[in-house]
Design an enzyme around this catalytic site. Structure first.
Site, mmCIF file in Angstrom:
data_model
loop_
_atom_site.group_PDB
_atom_site.id
_atom_site.type_symbol
_atom_site.label_atom_id
_atom_site.label_comp_id
_atom_site.label_asym_id
_atom_site.label_seq_id
_atom_site.Cartn_x
_atom_site.Cartn_y
_atom_site.Cartn_z
ATOM 1 N N GLY A 1 -87.164 -43.828 -19.664
ATOM 2 C CA GLY A 1 -86.311 -44.928 -20.117
ATOM 3 C C GLY A 1 -87.114 -46.043 -20.733
ATOM 4 N N CYS B 1 -94.235 -57.185 -10.657
ATOM 5 C CA CYS B 1 -95.415 -56.548 -10.048
ATOM 6 C C CYS B 1 -96.160 -55.599 -10.984
ATOM 7 C CB CYS B 1 -95.003 -55.816 -8.783
ATOM 8 S SG CYS B 1 -94.481 -56.956 -7.486
HETATM 9 N N1 LIG Z 1 -91.501 -59.473 -5.777
HETATM 10 C C1 LIG Z 1 -91.846 -58.284 -5.310
HETATM 11 O O1 LIG Z 1 -91.086 -57.329 -5.373
HETATM 12 C C2 LIG Z 1 -93.204 -58.079 -4.702
HETATM 13 C C3 LIG Z 1 -93.476 -56.886 -3.997
HETATM 14 C C4 LIG Z 1 -94.727 -56.705 -3.437
HETATM 15 C C5 LIG Z 1 -95.694 -57.686 -3.580
HETATM 16 N N2 LIG Z 1 -95.414 -58.817 -4.286
HETATM 17 C C6 LIG Z 1 -96.456 -59.845 -4.372
HETATM 18 O O2 LIG Z 1 -96.109 -60.890 -3.480
HETATM 19 C C7 LIG Z 1 -96.489 -62.158 -4.019
HETATM 20 C C8 LIG Z 1 -95.287 -63.073 -4.070
HETATM 21 O O3 LIG Z 1 -94.361 -62.546 -4.994
HETATM 22 P P1 LIG Z 1 -92.867 -63.087 -5.104
HETATM 23 O O4 LIG Z 1 -92.175 -62.237 -6.082
HETATM 24 O O5 LIG Z 1 -92.296 -63.230 -3.727
HETATM 25 O O6 LIG Z 1 -93.128 -64.553 -5.715
HETATM 26 P P2 LIG Z 1 -92.056 -65.686 -6.008
HETATM 27 O O7 LIG Z 1 -92.475 -66.328 -7.257
HETATM 28 O O8 LIG Z 1 -90.676 -65.170 -5.854
HETATM 29 O O9 LIG Z 1 -92.282 -66.726 -4.798
HETATM 30 C C9 LIG Z 1 -93.443 -67.467 -4.609
HETATM 31 C C10 LIG Z 1 -93.091 -68.736 -3.839
HETATM 32 O O10 LIG Z 1 -94.316 -69.390 -3.506
HETATM 33 C C11 LIG Z 1 -94.104 -70.810 -3.600
HETATM 34 N N3 LIG Z 1 -95.389 -71.502 -3.707
HETATM 35 C C12 LIG Z 1 -96.232 -71.563 -4.757
HETATM 36 N N4 LIG Z 1 -97.315 -72.324 -4.445
HETATM 37 C C13 LIG Z 1 -97.156 -72.719 -3.157
HETATM 38 C C14 LIG Z 1 -97.937 -73.510 -2.268
HETATM 39 N N5 LIG Z 1 -99.087 -74.023 -2.652
HETATM 40 N N6 LIG Z 1 -97.484 -73.717 -1.015
HETATM 41 C C15 LIG Z 1 -96.297 -73.203 -0.624
HETATM 42 N N7 LIG Z 1 -95.514 -72.440 -1.419
HETATM 43 C C16 LIG Z 1 -95.932 -72.211 -2.677
HETATM 44 C C17 LIG Z 1 -93.225 -70.935 -4.846
HETATM 45 O O11 LIG Z 1 -92.573 -72.188 -4.876
HETATM 46 C C18 LIG Z 1 -92.271 -69.741 -4.673
HETATM 47 O O12 LIG Z 1 -91.090 -70.100 -3.962
HETATM 48 C C19 LIG Z 1 -97.112 -61.858 -5.385
HETATM 49 O O13 LIG Z 1 -98.504 -61.760 -5.237
HETATM 50 C C20 LIG Z 1 -96.530 -60.505 -5.740
HETATM 51 O O14 LIG Z 1 -97.375 -59.769 -6.590
HETATM 52 C C21 LIG Z 1 -94.195 -59.044 -4.828
#
Ligand SMILES: NC(=O)c1ccc[n+]([C@@H]2O[C@H](COP(=O)([O-])OP(=O)(O)OC[C@H]3O[C@@H](n4cnc5c(N)ncnc54)[C@H](O)[C@@H]3O)[C@@H](O)[C@H]2O)c1
Length: 441
Positions: free
Chosen positions: A254, A261
């Site tokens: 697709g 990620c």
């Molecule tokens: N989204 C996914 O499906 C997924 C899956 C596995 C791993 N990850 C990894 O997990 C991590 C987070 O991803 P996400 O999608 O949840 O991110 P996101 O952007 O949804 O959330 C990140 C949060 O961190 C907060 N933040 C930033 N700086 C901060 C600080 N100094 N103190 C406190 N809070 C702070 C932001 O305000 C935000 O609410 C990334 O490294 C991502 O690669 C994500």
């Protein structure tokens, strides 16, 4: 019952906090985004994730889950602090660690008791050691801590189930006691636990995402060849998938991978390799094929419609996949901008993604539903395989369109059925239908 702080209440942090609370722990979830925290304290979810609102509400009511913007409050009685902040792509493709750095500094200043710092963010290999250095150099006075890597493998759209029933838990640390404590926290999840060193745990996450992205680009490469040779990728994928060495998952041809990620993680892994003088040829090809899959879908619309200038094209689905409102690296964004650049009028509909998409795509006209979208369209492109699109009234859709052209970027429809309604239909890699149509012509 343990005291846990979770830093960052995004897709990973909020799910992690709510799930650990549901497992009976006391959790304080912290974010620097005051509006996000204020919303959560009023019971408003900052993201769409099935089941999350109920889970958060239940645990807030039970007194096991609190929200704050204060590191002092979050760390006051915490034994564990989970870091779950974003690690987006930097300008050269490297992972941008500014948020992780800020969190490490804030923890160092606010901690008053020994802590196990657990990193859930996806971070370059070596970041755990770097975080420990930041802690040591920022602490006003030395307080013992350990750093454990615990990469997260959940998928948006099924995040709660994925968190509660993971395929495995990976833990990496140079401190065996700390790793054991984090392992204990995860025991109720009843998944195999792999305990290794910090760098290896960090690498397992990148290698896993890169492998899954490779599967997607592989099947898209095969789909492209199927088109040329007259084979049907859906059947090829089923035929391959029965082989347990291959497996059926991630063999959907697709529009390629998107989201927050895979794109950034494949890029960051390639960057890490190149930085050390290695040539990540396979990763490069994976990224090239992914970019091609979006470009090709617009070309297909062009083949069927002719010049796109002045034509109206509808995008059915906007989010990078179903059951999420996440628009990060959604193929629809690139497809919309390519169509607009060719002079097309673009309309779109998505069941939950439109609030976020509206600000990202100001030139796109948002429709009320799939039928409203189809009204007056010269072509519809399926960008996201939401379930509600799989059972549309195809006659109604057909009758609403100016020209009955459907380009299916997710192969959700049956070509023969679409033809029976009078659609000019093109999926991805379904060469068999092209051959048959030619034979019938
Ligand atoms: N989204 C996914 O499906 C997924 C899956 C596995 C791993 N990850 C990894 O997990 C991590 C987070 O991803 P996400 O999608 O949840 O991110 P996101 O952007 O949804 O959330 C990140 C949060 O961190 C907060 N933040 C930033 N700086 C901060 C600080 N100094 N103190 C406190 N809070 C702070 C932001 O305000 C935000 O609410 C990334 O490294 C991502 O690669 C994500």
């Amino acid at each position: 019952m343990k005291d846990i702080a979770v830093v960052g209440v995004g897709y990973v942090g909020l799910v992690t906090g709510a799930c650990f609370a549901d497992l009976g722990n006391r959790v304080v979830a912290l974010d620097i985004d005051a509006a996000r925290i204020a919303g959560l304290t009023r019971g408003e979810m900052p993201i769409y994730e099935p089941g999350l609102e109920e889970l958060v509400e239940r645990n807030v009511r039970a007194g096991r889950l609190h929200f704050t913007t204060s590191y002092e409050e979050a760390l006051r009685s915490a034994e564990f602090v989970f870091i779950a902040v974003g690690t987006p792509s930097g300008v050269d493709g490297e992972a941008d660690l500014q948020h992780v750095r800020a969190v490490a500094e804030s923890i160092a200043r606010a901690m008053t008791r020994p802590l196990v710092i657990v990193n859930k963010s996806t971070v370059p290999v070596g970041t755990g050691d770097w975080v420990a250095d930041i802690l040591r150099s920022t602490q006003p006075k030395p307080i013992p801590f350990a750093v454990v890597s615990c990469p997260e493998f959940l998928r948006e759209g099924s995040a709660i189930t994925d968190f509660m029933s993971p395929a495995r838990t990976v833990l990496g640390s140079l401190d065996a006691d700390a790793a054991e404590k984090v392992a204990q926290l995860h025991l109720p999840l009843r998944a195999p636990i792999v305990i290794t060193d910090l760098r290896t745990a960090e690498m397992i996450k990148y290698a896993s995402n890169a492998f899954l992205a490779t599967k997607i680009s592989f099947i898209n490469e095969i789909a492209n060849i199927c088109e040329a040779l007259g084979a049907d990728i859906k059947e090829v994928a089923s035929g391959m998938g029965y082989d347990p060495r291959i497996g059926r998952a991630f063999l959907e041809a697709g529009l390629g991978y998107g989201g927050s990620c895979f794109p950034k993680d494949v890029l960051a892994l390639a960057y890490m390799a190149a930085e050390k003088g290695r040539h990540p040829q396979l990763l490069q090809a994976v990224m090239d094929i992914n970019a091609d899959s979006r470009r090709r879908i617009v070309e297909r619309a062009q083949e069927l419609l002719g010049a796109l200038g002045g034509k109206t094209v509808g995008l059915l689905g906007l989010t990078f996949k179903p059951n999420t409102d996440d628009m990060r690296e959604a193929p629809a964004l690139e497809i919309a901008s390519r169509l607009l650049a060719e002079g097309a009028v673009v309309r779109a509909y998505d069941p939950v993604g439109m609030p976020r998409a509206t600000t990202l795509l100001p030139e796109v006209h948002m429709a009320r539903d799939a039928y409203d979208l189809a009204g007056g369209c010269d072509a519809v492109i399926i960008c996201t395989e939401w379930n509600e699109f799989k059972n549309l009234d195809l006659q109604r859709l057909h009758d609403a369109m100016r020209q009955p052209i459907v380009v299916d970027g997710r192969n959700i429809y049956d070509p023969a059925e679409m033809a029976s309604y009078g659609f000019h239909y093109r999926g991805v890699g379904r060469g068999y239908d092209l051959t048959r149509e030619k034979a019938l012509a």
